[in-house]
Design a protein around this motif. Structure first.
Motif, PDB file in Angstrom:
ATOM      1  N   LYS A  45     -13.709 -17.810  58.677  1.00 39.79           N
ATOM      2  CA  LYS A  45     -12.860 -17.790  57.492  1.00 39.79           C
ATOM      3  C   LYS A  45     -13.178 -16.614  56.581  1.00 39.79           C
ATOM      4  CE  LYS A  45     -12.135 -22.791  57.459  1.00 39.79           C
ATOM      5  NZ  LYS A  45     -12.284 -24.066  56.705  1.00 39.79           N
ATOM      6  N   THR A  46     -14.433 -16.148  56.607  1.00 40.26           N
ATOM      7  CA  THR A  46     -14.840 -14.999  55.788  1.00 40.26           C
ATOM      8  C   THR A  46     -15.010 -13.783  56.689  1.00 40.26           C
ATOM      9  OG1 THR A  46     -16.023 -16.479  54.279  1.00 40.26           O
ATOM     10  CG2 THR A  46     -16.561 -14.124  54.182  1.00 40.26           C
ATOM     11  N   PRO A  47     -14.312 -12.682  56.404  1.00 37.54           N
ATOM     12  CA  PRO A  47     -14.368 -11.516  57.302  1.00 37.54           C
ATOM     13  C   PRO A  47     -15.776 -10.957  57.472  1.00 37.54           C
ATOM     14  CG  PRO A  47     -12.549 -11.311  55.746  1.00 37.54           C
ATOM     15  CD  PRO A  47     -13.372 -12.476  55.293  1.00 37.54           C
ATOM     16  N   SER A  48     -16.186 -10.810  58.725  1.00 39.21           N
ATOM     17  CA  SER A  48     -17.471 -10.157  59.015  1.00 39.21           C
ATOM     18  C   SER A  48     -17.303  -9.115  60.113  1.00 39.21           C
ATOM     19  CB  SER A  48     -18.512 -11.205  59.448  1.00 39.21           C
ATOM     20  OG  SER A  48     -18.100 -11.867  60.629  1.00 39.21           O
ATOM     21  N   PHE A  49     -16.062  -8.879  60.511  1.00 34.84           N
ATOM     22  CA  PHE A  49     -15.733  -7.919  61.566  1.00 34.84           C
ATOM     23  C   PHE A  49     -15.418  -6.580  60.905  1.00 34.84           C
ATOM     24  CE2 PHE A  49     -12.646  -5.808  64.320  1.00 34.84           C
ATOM     25  CZ  PHE A  49     -13.209  -5.948  65.581  1.00 34.84           C
ATOM     26  N   SER A  50     -16.235  -5.559  61.191  1.00 37.17           N
ATOM     27  CA  SER A  50     -16.077  -4.259  60.538  1.00 37.17           C
ATOM     28  C   SER A  50     -15.697  -3.182  61.543  1.00 37.17           C
ATOM     29  CB  SER A  50     -17.377  -3.857  59.840  1.00 37.17           C
ATOM     30  OG  SER A  50     -18.413  -3.661  60.786  1.00 37.17           O
ATOM     31  N   VAL A  51     -14.917  -2.222  61.086  1.00 38.38           N
ATOM     32  CA  VAL A  51     -14.494  -1.092  61.922  1.00 38.38           C
ATOM     33  C   VAL A  51     -14.820   0.198  61.176  1.00 38.38           C
ATOM     34  CG1 VAL A  51     -12.609  -0.018  63.187  1.00 38.38           C
ATOM     35  CG2 VAL A  51     -12.599  -2.497  62.838  1.00 38.38           C
ATOM     36  N   ASP A  52     -15.547   1.076  61.843  1.00 37.20           N
ATOM     37  CA  ASP A  52     -15.940   2.365  61.262  1.00 37.20           C
ATOM     38  C   ASP A  52     -15.005   3.436  61.814  1.00 37.20           C
ATOM     39  OD1 ASP A  52     -17.158   4.843  60.683  1.00 37.20           O
ATOM     40  OD2 ASP A  52     -19.122   3.903  60.533  1.00 37.20           O
ATOM     41  N   LYS A  53     -14.063   3.878  61.000  1.00 38.08           N
ATOM     42  CA  LYS A  53     -13.078   4.871  61.455  1.00 38.08           C
ATOM     43  C   LYS A  53     -13.730   6.219  61.714  1.00 38.08           C
ATOM     44  CE  LYS A  53      -8.674   7.015  60.111  1.00 38.08           C
ATOM     45  NZ  LYS A  53      -7.841   6.520  61.238  1.00 38.08           N
ATOM     46  N   GLU A  54     -14.694   6.568  60.857  1.00 37.43           N
ATOM     47  CA  GLU A  54     -15.336   7.878  60.989  1.00 37.43           C
ATOM     48  C   GLU A  54     -16.091   8.004  62.302  1.00 37.43           C
ATOM     49  OE1 GLU A  54     -18.927  10.426  58.867  1.00 37.43           O
ATOM     50  OE2 GLU A  54     -17.962   8.786  57.762  1.00 37.43           O
ATOM     51  N   ARG A  55     -16.857   6.952  62.659  1.00 41.35           N
ATOM     52  CA  ARG A  55     -17.674   7.022  63.874  1.00 41.35           C
ATOM     53  C   ARG A  55     -17.051   6.266  65.048  1.00 41.35           C
ATOM     54  NH1 ARG A  55     -23.617   5.605  61.726  1.00 41.35           N
ATOM     55  NH2 ARG A  55     -22.462   4.096  60.463  1.00 41.35           N
ATOM     56  N   GLN A  56     -15.863   5.701  64.852  1.00 39.91           N
ATOM     57  CA  GLN A  56     -15.058   5.109  65.919  1.00 39.91           C
ATOM     58  C   GLN A  56     -15.777   3.997  66.687  1.00 39.91           C
ATOM     59  OE1 GLN A  56     -11.564   6.052  67.036  1.00 39.91           O
ATOM     60  NE2 GLN A  56     -11.781   6.448  64.834  1.00 39.91           N
ATOM     61  N   PHE A  57     -16.291   3.009  65.959  1.00 36.02           N
ATOM     62  CA  PHE A  57     -16.836   1.828  66.624  1.00 36.02           C
ATOM     63  C   PHE A  57     -16.595   0.613  65.739  1.00 36.02           C
ATOM     64  CE2 PHE A  57     -20.453   3.009  63.961  1.00 36.02           C
ATOM     65  CZ  PHE A  57     -20.934   1.782  63.519  1.00 36.02           C
ATOM     66  N   PHE A  58     -16.724  -0.577  66.349  1.00 34.43           N
ATOM     67  CA  PHE A  58     -16.589  -1.829  65.590  1.00 34.43           C
ATOM     68  C   PHE A  58     -17.856  -2.647  65.763  1.00 34.43           C
ATOM     69  CE2 PHE A  58     -15.427  -3.142  69.845  1.00 34.43           C
ATOM     70  CZ  PHE A  58     -15.896  -4.442  69.956  1.00 34.43           C
ATOM     71  N   TYR A  59     -18.096  -3.536  64.781  1.00 29.31           N
ATOM     72  CA  TYR A  59     -19.250  -4.434  64.879  1.00 29.31           C
ATOM     73  C   TYR A  59     -18.976  -5.686  64.060  1.00 29.31           C
ATOM     74  CZ  TYR A  59     -23.945  -6.366  64.631  1.00 29.31           C
ATOM     75  OH  TYR A  59     -25.017  -7.207  64.725  1.00 29.31           O
ATOM     76  N   CYS A  60     -19.281  -6.859  64.652  1.00 28.08           N
ATOM     77  CA  CYS A  60     -19.133  -8.124  63.940  1.00 28.08           C
ATOM     78  C   CYS A  60     -20.511  -8.618  63.538  1.00 28.08           C
ATOM     79  CB  CYS A  60     -18.428  -9.167  64.812  1.00 28.08           C
ATOM     80  SG  CYS A  60     -18.352 -10.794  64.016  1.00 28.08           S
ATOM     81  N   TYR A  61     -20.702  -8.844  62.229  1.00 26.65           N
ATOM     82  CA  TYR A  61     -21.985  -9.320  61.726  1.00 26.65           C
ATOM     83  C   TYR A  61     -22.169 -10.816  61.982  1.00 26.65           C
ATOM     84  CZ  TYR A  61     -22.447  -4.841  59.341  1.00 26.65           C
ATOM     85  OH  TYR A  61     -22.551  -3.500  59.071  1.00 26.65           O
TER      86      TYR A  61
END
Length: 598
Positions: A45-61
């Motif tokens: 319910k609380t966003p923890s999925f992040s996307v780094d546009k500069e370095r072109q990767f994603f990571y879910c905390y």
């Protein structure tokens, strides 16, 4: 290396902005440096999925999944790396080059593509027979009488095979298929030189892969005829042990519910979907396999087995529990009452009643214990001893002795015997098994789960330094070759980076992500999601020294603990070698004290 194909992959990567690609699946919101969303892989319910546009990767905390744009497509589409490349190439309108393949490779690939084409045509033909022929009226009534709506018929592409011996083959040959292609796909069988359709006068259930491609068929009679079910034999594109029926339809619901329900047959699965229980797949009547467990574990951590309530179904569930537990999943087993299978039960009692069964499903190990008790005569002590002996292998599948102790207490209550006796037998059997596997076994304290948080942070920070400043590896190599990383995943990342000292940051990232290892990709994304480290050389050197100092101290402590445990083991065996181990322990204790204090 096929340089042309490598250039093609790089072109696809450069043309596939990760924010644009992921935005096609979920809604991203920019906050600060990153784009955020609720994770599509574990539900939250609380966003923890992040996307780094500069370095072109994603990571879910939350679930610690991460990687580059190819990794994301692989996971969201449940496909292989080459398939992800093709998907993104199509999105970017980049033509796929012909790679250097042998003639055999080309023939094999053409045969597979022909099977997909033939199966798709057959699927369309069976659907037309259901809806557009007089014979199909009875089949349609059969589905409706079982509570299967037109929407479910459409969703699962259900159909009907005409009674004639050659109806399918005549139709598909008109569409350009050859008899050899029909035989290879398992749609026609050759008996004494006479070719007849495999399926006649049956309702037809297409079996699809996770991406929705038809790979096989199941046919069911509408009366008491035999065989009741008839399935396509295994082919180059259809292996039962790797296929879960309904995965293409259920995958989104499984992710949202964070739980998969596994039944034995496709009619069970279809009936449950028909009442709105959409997180259901079927193992096609075959034994649940390691491949099935791995396939499910990619999208959920929890599985509920809802097999038939007859003895064969319960035996299959006992075996399936062990396989799913070995894969690291949380396992439950649903008990369908009144001797019914899931299809019968849900049609008679409805969705809410079945959901209640799922809610009250037994823990997997508890089910194994209950089933084993039911198969043993426990009216006397000898029977109870045999029962305990049969159950101990299930207890040895537990992750910790604390977990095993809980089940031992439950077992003692069921058998009305002292739990200390069961615990003693459990420990004796576990020790004997350990000694057979390794006569001087030392508990492995180097697994990732036991890594102290400070050491984990030090290893991660050091690798982030190496990502940003690969030239620093040379000065640290000797000590790191001795000390190593406690986490096998981070050790693997270090070894890979060590061979890329002349690469740029983006080059290292691209090459590592391109290898497609899901666990490594997630760890790389986690490390890269940390803050950038100091740019001043003096500060960088100090950070590296502090990290290595902590890792070295932990290394010496682990060495000390290994030898201390060995000394205890030798002492319990009255083995004189314990004296040498004590000497080593004292030397290590002195070294740790001299370097780092008490």
């Amino acid at each position: 290396m096929d340089q042309k194909y490598e250039d093609f992959k790089r072109q696809v990567r450069d043309s596939s902005d990760i924010v644009d690609v992921i935005s096609g699946y979920i809604t991203l919101q920019k906050k600060g440096r990153y784009y955020w969303a609720c994770c599509p892989f574990h539900g939250e319910k609380t966003p923890s999925f992040s996307v780094d546009k500069e370095r072109q990767f994603f990571y879910c905390y939350g679930c610690h999944t991460g990687g580059d744009v190819f990794s994301f497509v692989q996971k969201i589409e449940n496909c292989t790396f080459p398939e992800a490349v093709k998907t993104l190439a199509g999105r970017a309108n980049i033509p796929i080059p012909e790679t250097h393949r042998t003639a055999a490779d080309i023939r094999r690939e053409k045969k597979r593509q022909d099977m997909y084409t033939v199966n798709d045509l057959a699927c369309r033909y069976f659907a037309a027979c259901l809806h557009k022929t007089e014979h199909g009226v009875r089949a349609l009534e059969y589905f409706h009488n079982r509570g299967i709506t037109d929407e479910i018929i459409r969703q699962f592409s259900l159909g009907y095979s005409l009674p004639g011996f050659h109806s399918l083959q005549f139709n598909l040959i008109k569409k350009g298929c050859t008899m050899d292609q029909l035989k290879s796909a398992g749609l026609v069988r050759d008996k004494n030189g006479r070719c007849t359709d495999m399926f006649m006068n049956r309702v037809m259930i297409p079996i699809k892969d996770p991406r929705g491609k038809v790979i096989a068929f199941g046919g069911r009679v509408m009366d008491d005829g035999l065989p009741k079910y008839l399935n396509t034999g295994e082919t180059d594109i259809f292996l039962k042990r790797e296929t879960l029926f309904g995965m293409d339809v259920a995958i989104k619901a499984i992710r949202e519910a964070k739980e998969a329900v596994v039944v034995e047959g496709y009619m069970d699965a279809i009936s449950l979907h028909a009442v709105g229980i959409n997180r259901v797949v079927a193992s096609l009547g075959t034994a649940f396999s390691e491949q099935h467990a791995k396939l499910l574990h990619r999208i959920t951590d929890t599985v509920v087995f809802a097999y038939d309530s007859d003895d064969a179904g319960r035996r299959n569930a006992v075996r399936a529990v062990g396989i799913a537990k070995k894969e690291g999943m949380t396992v439950k087993v649903l008990n369908v009452p009144e001797g019914k299978d899931p299809d019968e039960y849900v049609r008679h009692f409805g969705r809410d009643a079945f959901e209640e069964l799922i809610k009250n499903a037994w823990d997997g190990t508890e089910f194994q214990i209950r089933y084993t008790i039911s198969k043993n005569n426990i009216t006397d002590l000898a029977g109870k001893v045999r029962c305990v002996s049969n159950i101990i292998p299930y207890l040895q599948e537990c992750k910790t002795e604390i977990e095993a102790a809980g089940y031992i207490k439950f077992l003692a209550q069921q058998l009305v015997i002292d739990e200390g006796l069961i615990m003693g037998e459990y420990r004796k059997r576990t020790a004997n098994r350990s000694m057979k596997q390794n006569p001087i076994a030392v508990p492995d304290v180097r697994v990732a789960d036991s890594v102290p948080n400070a050491v984990k942070q030090a290893e991660s920070k050091l690798l982030l330094l190496f990502f940003q400043y690969p030239g620093m590896i040379m000065d640290c190599r000797d000590i790191l070759n001795e000390v190593g990383f406690v986490s096998p995943v981070r050790q693997s990342i270090y070894e890979k980076i060590s061979n890329m000292e002349n690469e740029t940051f983006s080059g290292i990232q691209e090459r590592l992500f391109a290898e497609g290892d899901e666990e490594i990709n997630s760890e790389i994304a986690r490390i890269l999601s940390g803050e950038n480290l100091a740019s001043a050389e003096e500060e960088r050197v100090k950070i590296a020294d502090d990290c290595i100092r902590l890792m070295h101290r932990n290394f010496l402590l682990r060495e000390f603990e290994d030898h201390r445990r060995l000394a205890d083991t030798y002492a319990s065996m009255n083995d004189a070698r314990y004296v040498e181990e004590l000497k080593i322990c004292n030397e290590l204790r002195g070294k740790i004290t001299n370097l780092y204090g008490s």
